[in-house]
Design a protein around this motif. Structure first.
Motif, mmCIF file in Angstrom:
data_model
loop_
_atom_site.group_PDB
_atom_site.id
_atom_site.type_symbol
_atom_site.label_atom_id
_atom_site.label_comp_id
_atom_site.label_asym_id
_atom_site.label_seq_id
_atom_site.Cartn_x
_atom_site.Cartn_y
_atom_site.Cartn_z
ATOM 1 N N GLU A 1 -36.456 -14.340 76.656
ATOM 2 C CA GLU A 1 -35.172 -13.664 76.853
ATOM 3 C C GLU A 1 -34.114 -14.632 77.368
ATOM 4 N N ARG A 2 -34.517 -15.518 78.260
ATOM 5 C CA ARG A 2 -33.520 -16.420 78.847
ATOM 6 C C ARG A 2 -33.000 -17.454 77.848
ATOM 7 N N THR A 3 -33.735 -17.704 76.789
ATOM 8 C CA THR A 3 -33.256 -18.678 75.796
ATOM 9 C C THR A 3 -32.519 -17.989 74.644
ATOM 10 N N PHE A 4 -32.218 -16.718 74.803
ATOM 11 C CA PHE A 4 -31.583 -15.931 73.729
ATOM 12 C C PHE A 4 -30.365 -16.648 73.141
ATOM 13 N N ALA A 5 -29.435 -17.052 74.008
ATOM 14 C CA ALA A 5 -28.181 -17.642 73.513
ATOM 15 C C ALA A 5 -28.375 -19.067 73.003
ATOM 16 N N GLN A 6 -29.535 -19.617 73.280
ATOM 17 C CA GLN A 6 -29.835 -20.921 72.671
ATOM 18 C C GLN A 6 -30.448 -20.725 71.293
ATOM 19 N N ASN A 7 -31.106 -19.603 71.113
ATOM 20 C CA ASN A 7 -31.769 -19.322 69.832
ATOM 21 C C ASN A 7 -30.843 -18.681 68.808
ATOM 22 N N TYR A 8 -29.831 -17.970 69.310
ATOM 23 C CA TYR A 8 -28.893 -17.296 68.407
ATOM 24 C C TYR A 8 -27.466 -17.615 68.827
ATOM 25 N N PRO A 9 -26.585 -17.900 67.868
ATOM 26 C CA PRO A 9 -25.166 -17.935 68.239
ATOM 27 C C PRO A 9 -24.802 -16.536 68.719
ATOM 28 N N THR A 10 -24.167 -16.461 69.872
ATOM 29 C CA THR A 10 -24.054 -15.161 70.528
ATOM 30 C C THR A 10 -22.605 -14.711 70.722
ATOM 31 N N ILE A 11 -22.404 -13.425 70.481
ATOM 32 C CA ILE A 11 -21.098 -12.797 70.741
ATOM 33 C C ILE A 11 -21.281 -11.851 71.917
ATOM 34 N N THR A 12 -20.465 -12.013 72.937
ATOM 35 C CA THR A 12 -20.523 -11.075 74.068
ATOM 36 C C THR A 12 -19.376 -10.069 73.941
ATOM 37 N N VAL A 13 -19.628 -8.858 74.356
ATOM 38 C CA VAL A 13 -18.599 -7.813 74.292
ATOM 39 C C VAL A 13 -18.518 -7.160 75.664
ATOM 40 N N ASP A 14 -17.347 -7.272 76.293
ATOM 41 C CA ASP A 14 -17.189 -6.766 77.663
ATOM 42 C C ASP A 14 -16.232 -5.587 77.739
ATOM 43 N N GLY A 15 -16.518 -4.702 78.676
ATOM 44 C CA GLY A 15 -15.717 -3.482 78.827
ATOM 45 C C GLY A 15 -14.622 -3.591 79.868
ATOM 46 N N CYS A 16 -14.700 -4.611 80.723
ATOM 47 C CA CYS A 16 -13.639 -4.751 81.737
ATOM 48 C C CYS A 16 -13.485 -6.223 82.093
ATOM 49 N N ASP A 17 -12.538 -6.478 83.002
ATOM 50 C CA ASP A 17 -12.231 -7.884 83.290
ATOM 51 C C ASP A 17 -13.260 -8.560 84.203
ATOM 52 N N LYS A 18 -14.302 -7.840 84.572
ATOM 53 C CA LYS A 18 -15.381 -8.504 85.325
ATOM 54 C C LYS A 18 -16.205 -9.388 84.388
ATOM 55 N N LEU A 19 -16.152 -9.103 83.101
ATOM 56 C CA LEU A 19 -16.767 -9.945 82.066
ATOM 57 C C LEU A 19 -18.250 -10.235 82.316
ATOM 58 N N CYS A 20 -18.993 -9.207 82.693
ATOM 59 C CA CYS A 20 -20.417 -9.390 83.008
ATOM 60 C C CYS A 20 -21.194 -10.010 81.851
ATOM 61 N N ALA A 21 -20.937 -9.523 80.649
ATOM 62 C CA ALA A 21 -21.729 -10.004 79.502
ATOM 63 C C ALA A 21 -21.464 -11.492 79.268
ATOM 64 N N ALA A 22 -20.194 -11.861 79.254
ATOM 65 C CA ALA A 22 -19.856 -13.265 79.009
ATOM 66 C C ALA A 22 -20.381 -14.165 80.133
ATOM 67 N N LYS A 23 -20.144 -13.734 81.376
ATOM 68 C CA LYS A 23 -20.567 -14.567 82.505
ATOM 69 C C LYS A 23 -22.089 -14.681 82.588
ATOM 70 N N ALA A 24 -22.773 -13.541 82.449
ATOM 71 C CA ALA A 24 -24.234 -13.564 82.576
ATOM 72 C C ALA A 24 -24.863 -14.376 81.464
ATOM 73 N N THR A 25 -24.320 -14.246 80.262
ATOM 74 C CA THR A 25 -24.884 -15.003 79.135
ATOM 75 C C THR A 25 -24.718 -16.500 79.372
ATOM 76 N N GLU A 26 -23.511 -16.891 79.768
ATOM 77 C CA GLU A 26 -23.263 -18.328 79.978
ATOM 78 C C GLU A 26 -24.075 -18.869 81.156
#
Lengths: 135, 138
Positions: free
Chosen positions: A54-79
Motif C-alpha cells: 500500500e505504501r508504494t502505491f504512488a510509486q507503482n501507479y501515476p497517481t491523481i489525488t482528489v481533495d474536498g477541501c483546502d486541507k488537501l489530505c489526499a495530496a499531502k498524505a500521498t506525497e
C-alpha cells in the motif's frame, strides 16, 4: 522495451465530515467503475494502516489525488507517505470552474447533486487521459 | 447542575471499494445526524493520516468508537497511530452477520436495505455512545 502504464491510481479524500467528501467519493467511484481497465484506487488510510504494498502505491501507479477541501489530505498524505502525485485536483476549484454550488448534505445524494458528481468525474477522467498520454 | 456529557467520536472506514465500508459510513452518519446528534461526532479519517492538530485533539481528548469496513482496520489503526485510544472497535460486517435479512449493496453509498441495516447498527452503537458519554467503559 518500454514499460506500458496500465493503470492510473486515484486517491480520493474520503471527507466523512464534509459534503464535498461524499461528492469526492461518488465522483471517484464513478470514474473507477466507468474505466476499470485504466484506473485503480486505494483507501487513503491504508498508507498508515496497510503494508509495504500500500505504501508504494504512488510509486507503482501515476497517481491523481482528489481533495474536498483546502486541507488537501489526499495530496499531502500521498506525497508524504507514498510518492508525489502526478496531478492533484480540488473539488472547490472544479465546482467554481463549472459554476456549480457545493453540495449541502453528507449522504443520500440524489438528482440535485448529479451535476456536481458528473462535473467532478469528468475532470478526473480528463486528468486520467492526460496522465496516460504523458506516461 | 449535571456534568456536561462528553462528545463521543465515531470514526467510520474511509474506503470507496467495499460495501461494508459504505455501511460503516452510513451507520456513522445515522448516529451523528439522527440517533445521537450533538453527542456523537465524527471527523474525516484522512485528517488523522496527515496529523491535523484539531482532528488529533478530537480523538485523543474524547472517547472513540471505530467502525471499519474490512479486516485491515484503517479507522482503528489511524486513531492508534496518533496516540488515541479506541474505546470500542466494530467491523461493519458484524451487523450483517446478526441481521442476514438485511443484505447491504452498493459501494460508494449503500442501497435502501443497507440504510435499514445502518439504522439497526446505529441503534446498537448508540448504546455504546451513551455508556462512554456517561464515563462508563473507558
Amino acid at each position: 522495451m518500454d514499460i506500458q502504464v496500465v493503470k492510473v491510481g486515484i486517491v480520493s479524500c474520503s471527507g466523512e465530515e464534509i459534503p464535498e467528501g461524499t461528492l469526492c467519493r461518488l465522483a471517484c467511484r464513478k470514474v473507477l467503475d466507468e474505466r476499470p481497465g485504466e484506473t485503480v484506487t486505494i483507501c487513503l488510510p491504508l498508507f498508515i494502516a496497510g503494508g509495504e504494498e500500500e505504501r508504494t502505491f504512488a510509486q507503482n501507479y501515476p497517481t491523481i489525488t482528489v481533495d474536498g477541501c483546502d486541507k488537501l489530505c489526499a495530496a499531502k498524505a500521498t506525497e508524504m507517505l507514498s510518492g508525489k502525485p502526478s496531478k492533484s485536483l480540488s473539488i472547490p476549484e472544479i465546482l467554481k470552474k463549472h459554476g456549480l454550488t457545493p453540495p449541502t448534505k453528507l449522504r443520500h445524494f440524489g438528482p440535485e447533486e448529479d451535476a456536481a458528481v458528473k462535473a467532478v468525474a469528468e475532470e478526473i477522467a480528463r486528468a486520467v487521459d492526460e496522465v496516460l498520454e504523458e506516461e | 447542575m449535571g456534568k456536561k456529557p462528553k462528545q463521543v467520536v465515531v470514526l467510520p472506514c474511509s474506503g470507496i471499494g467495499k460495501t461494508f465500508g459504505a455501511l460503516a459510513r452510513e451507520t456513522a452518519y445515522e448516529l451523528v445526524e439522527r440517533v445521537r446528534p450533538g453527542l456523537a461526532t465524527l471527523t474525516c479519517l484522512p485528517l488523522l493520516v496527515i496529523n491535523d492538530p484539531e482532528a488529533v485533539a478530537l480523538v485523543t481528548e474524547n472517547p472513540v468508537i471505530t467502525i471499519d469496513g474490512c479486516p485491515k482496520d484503517c479507522a482503528k489503526k489511524s486513531v492508534e497511530a496518533v496516540g488515541g485510544r479506541v474505546a470500542k472497535a466494530y467491523e461493519a460486517i458484524k451487523f450483517y452477520k446478526e441481521h442476514k435479512d438485511l443484505k447491504p449493496e452498493g459501494i460508494a453509498e449503500v442501497n435502501d436495505t443497507g440504510r435499514k441495516l445502518a439504522q439497526v447498527a446505529a441503534a446498537e452503537v448508540a448504546r455504546e455512545v451513551d455508556k462512554l458519554a456517561a464515563g462508563e467503559g473507558e
